[in-house]
Design a protein around this motif. Sequence first.
Motif, PDB file in Angstrom:
ATOM      1  N   TRP A  19       0.836  -1.208   0.000  1.00  0.00           N
ATOM      2  CA  TRP A  19       0.000   0.000   0.000  1.00  0.00           C
ATOM      3  C   TRP A  19       0.866   1.253   0.000  1.00  0.00           C
ATOM      4  O   TRP A  19       0.565   2.214  -0.683  1.00  0.00           O
ATOM      5  N   TYR A  20       1.970   1.243   0.745  1.00  0.00           N
ATOM      6  CA  TYR A  20       2.886   2.379   0.762  1.00  0.00           C
ATOM      7  C   TYR A  20       3.481   2.608  -0.629  1.00  0.00           C
ATOM      8  O   TYR A  20       3.567   3.743  -1.104  1.00  0.00           O
ATOM      9  N   ILE A  21       3.875   1.537  -1.306  1.00  0.00           N
ATOM     10  CA  ILE A  21       4.444   1.655  -2.649  1.00  0.00           C
ATOM     11  C   ILE A  21       3.411   2.211  -3.615  1.00  0.00           C
ATOM     12  O   ILE A  21       3.713   3.089  -4.437  1.00  0.00           O
ATOM     13  N   VAL A  22       2.164   1.729  -3.542  1.00  0.00           N
ATOM     14  CA  VAL A  22       1.098   2.236  -4.416  1.00  0.00           C
ATOM     15  C   VAL A  22       0.878   3.725  -4.168  1.00  0.00           C
ATOM     16  O   VAL A  22       0.771   4.520  -5.107  1.00  0.00           O
ATOM     17  N   GLN A  23       0.828   4.140  -2.903  1.00  0.00           N
ATOM     18  CA  GLN A  23       0.636   5.550  -2.564  1.00  0.00           C
ATOM     19  C   GLN A  23       1.770   6.410  -3.127  1.00  0.00           C
ATOM     20  O   GLN A  23       1.531   7.488  -3.672  1.00  0.00           O
ATOM     21  N   ARG A  24       2.997   5.962  -3.000  1.00  0.00           N
ATOM     22  CA  ARG A  24       4.143   6.741  -3.492  1.00  0.00           C
ATOM     23  C   ARG A  24       4.125   6.843  -5.012  1.00  0.00           C
ATOM     24  O   ARG A  24       4.379   7.910  -5.566  1.00  0.00           O
ATOM     25  N   LEU A  25       3.854   5.747  -5.692  1.00  0.00           N
ATOM     26  CA  LEU A  25       3.818   5.780  -7.160  1.00  0.00           C
ATOM     27  C   LEU A  25       2.688   6.667  -7.664  1.00  0.00           C
ATOM     28  O   LEU A  25       2.857   7.432  -8.617  1.00  0.00           O
ATOM     29  N   TRP A  26       1.516   6.578  -7.035  1.00  0.00           N
ATOM     30  CA  TRP A  26       0.379   7.402  -7.415  1.00  0.00           C
ATOM     31  C   TRP A  26       0.681   8.879  -7.146  1.00  0.00           C
ATOM     32  O   TRP A  26       0.361   9.739  -7.944  1.00  0.00           O
ATOM     33  N   GLY A  27       1.305   9.146  -6.012  1.00  0.00           N
ATOM     34  CA  GLY A  27       1.667  10.512  -5.661  1.00  0.00           C
ATOM     35  C   GLY A  27       2.673  11.107  -6.629  1.00  0.00           C
ATOM     36  O   GLY A  27       2.594  12.283  -6.988  1.00  0.00           O
ATOM     37  N   ASP A  28       3.635  10.314  -7.077  1.00  0.00           N
ATOM     38  CA  ASP A  28       4.606  10.794  -8.051  1.00  0.00           C
ATOM     39  C   ASP A  28       3.958  11.049  -9.405  1.00  0.00           C
ATOM     40  O   ASP A  28       4.322  11.988 -10.114  1.00  0.00           O
ATOM     41  N   SER A  29       2.991  10.237  -9.778  1.00  0.00           N
ATOM     42  CA  SER A  29       2.331  10.387 -11.070  1.00  0.00           C
ATOM     43  C   SER A  29       1.413  11.602 -11.125  1.00  0.00           C
ATOM     44  O   SER A  29       1.282  12.240 -12.166  1.00  0.00           O
ATOM     45  N   PHE A  30       0.753  11.921 -10.012  1.00  0.00           N
ATOM     46  CA  PHE A  30      -0.238  12.994  -9.986  1.00  0.00           C
ATOM     47  C   PHE A  30       0.117  14.063  -8.955  1.00  0.00           C
ATOM     48  O   PHE A  30      -0.750  14.617  -8.299  1.00  0.00           O
ATOM     49  N   SER A  31       1.390  14.388  -8.824  1.00  0.00           N
ATOM     50  CA  SER A  31       1.834  15.322  -7.785  1.00  0.00           C
ATOM     51  C   SER A  31       1.259  16.723  -7.969  1.00  0.00           C
ATOM     52  O   SER A  31       1.107  17.463  -6.994  1.00  0.00           O
ATOM     53  N   ASP A  32       0.914  17.123  -9.181  1.00  0.00           N
ATOM     54  CA  ASP A  32       0.366  18.461  -9.419  1.00  0.00           C
ATOM     55  C   ASP A  32      -1.061  18.612  -8.911  1.00  0.00           C
ATOM     56  O   ASP A  32      -1.510  19.727  -8.653  1.00  0.00           O
ATOM     57  N   TYR A  33      -1.782  17.515  -8.768  1.00  0.00           N
ATOM     58  CA  TYR A  33      -3.202  17.570  -8.432  1.00  0.00           C
ATOM     59  C   TYR A  33      -3.512  17.106  -7.008  1.00  0.00           C
ATOM     60  O   TYR A  33      -4.668  17.003  -6.652  1.00  0.00           O
ATOM     61  N   ILE A  34      -2.499  16.819  -6.201  1.00  0.00           N
ATOM     62  CA  ILE A  34      -2.717  16.227  -4.884  1.00  0.00           C
ATOM     63  C   ILE A  34      -2.511  17.269  -3.799  1.00  0.00           C
ATOM     64  O   ILE A  34      -1.516  17.977  -3.789  1.00  0.00           O
ATOM     65  N   SER A  35      -3.472  17.353  -2.888  1.00  0.00           N
ATOM     66  CA  SER A  35      -3.351  18.296  -1.774  1.00  0.00           C
ATOM     67  C   SER A  35      -3.462  17.593  -0.427  1.00  0.00           C
ATOM     68  O   SER A  35      -3.442  18.248   0.600  1.00  0.00           O
ATOM     69  N   GLU A  36      -3.580  16.271  -0.398  1.00  0.00           N
ATOM     70  CA  GLU A  36      -3.734  15.504   0.838  1.00  0.00           C
ATOM     71  C   GLU A  36      -2.594  14.509   0.986  1.00  0.00           C
ATOM     72  O   GLU A  36      -1.919  14.180   0.027  1.00  0.00           O
ATOM     73  N   ASP A  37      -2.396  14.028   2.220  1.00  0.00           N
ATOM     74  CA  ASP A  37      -1.381  13.003   2.454  1.00  0.00           C
ATOM     75  C   ASP A  37      -1.785  11.671   1.843  1.00  0.00           C
ATOM     76  O   ASP A  37      -0.946  10.948   1.324  1.00  0.00           O
ATOM     77  N   ASP A  38      -3.074  11.348   1.907  1.00  0.00           N
ATOM     78  CA  ASP A  38      -3.578  10.110   1.309  1.00  0.00           C
ATOM     79  C   ASP A  38      -3.912  10.406  -0.147  1.00  0.00           C
ATOM     80  O   ASP A  38      -4.950  10.979  -0.455  1.00  0.00           O
ATOM     81  N   VAL A  39      -3.031  10.034  -1.062  1.00  0.00           N
ATOM     82  CA  VAL A  39      -3.165  10.435  -2.454  1.00  0.00           C
ATOM     83  C   VAL A  39      -4.343   9.788  -3.163  1.00  0.00           C
ATOM     84  O   VAL A  39      -4.814  10.297  -4.174  1.00  0.00           O
ATOM     85  N   LEU A  40      -4.848   8.679  -2.641  1.00  0.00           N
ATOM     86  CA  LEU A  40      -5.974   8.012  -3.286  1.00  0.00           C
ATOM     87  C   LEU A  40      -7.314   8.396  -2.671  1.00  0.00           C
ATOM     88  O   LEU A  40      -8.352   7.929  -3.120  1.00  0.00           O
ATOM     89  N   ALA A  41      -7.330   9.256  -1.673  1.00  0.00           N
ATOM     90  CA  ALA A  41      -8.557   9.576  -0.945  1.00  0.00           C
ATOM     91  C   ALA A  41      -9.591  10.269  -1.816  1.00  0.00           C
ATOM     92  O   ALA A  41     -10.774   9.980  -1.736  1.00  0.00           O
TER      93      ALA A  41
END
Length: 59
Positions: A19-41
């Motif tokens: 789950w940590y790896i998925v969160q990091r990869l998702w966060g790196d892919s969509f870093s411009d659009y993320i404003s929360e710690d939980d990137v999939l929330a």
Amino acid sequence: MINSLLIGIGGMVGLMVVWYIVQRLWGDSFSDYISEDDVLAARGGCGNCGCGTACKKKQ
């Protein structure tokens, strides 16, 4: 008995690492659009409009 306990603990730790790896990869892919710690929330409300960018829809 101890083997079952170790398998259970190892499985939970493994799921947490995945789950940590998925969160990091998702966060790196969509870093411009993320404003929360939980990137999939905030990703669950997509209406599948087909625009190809991040939704501008506010919750």
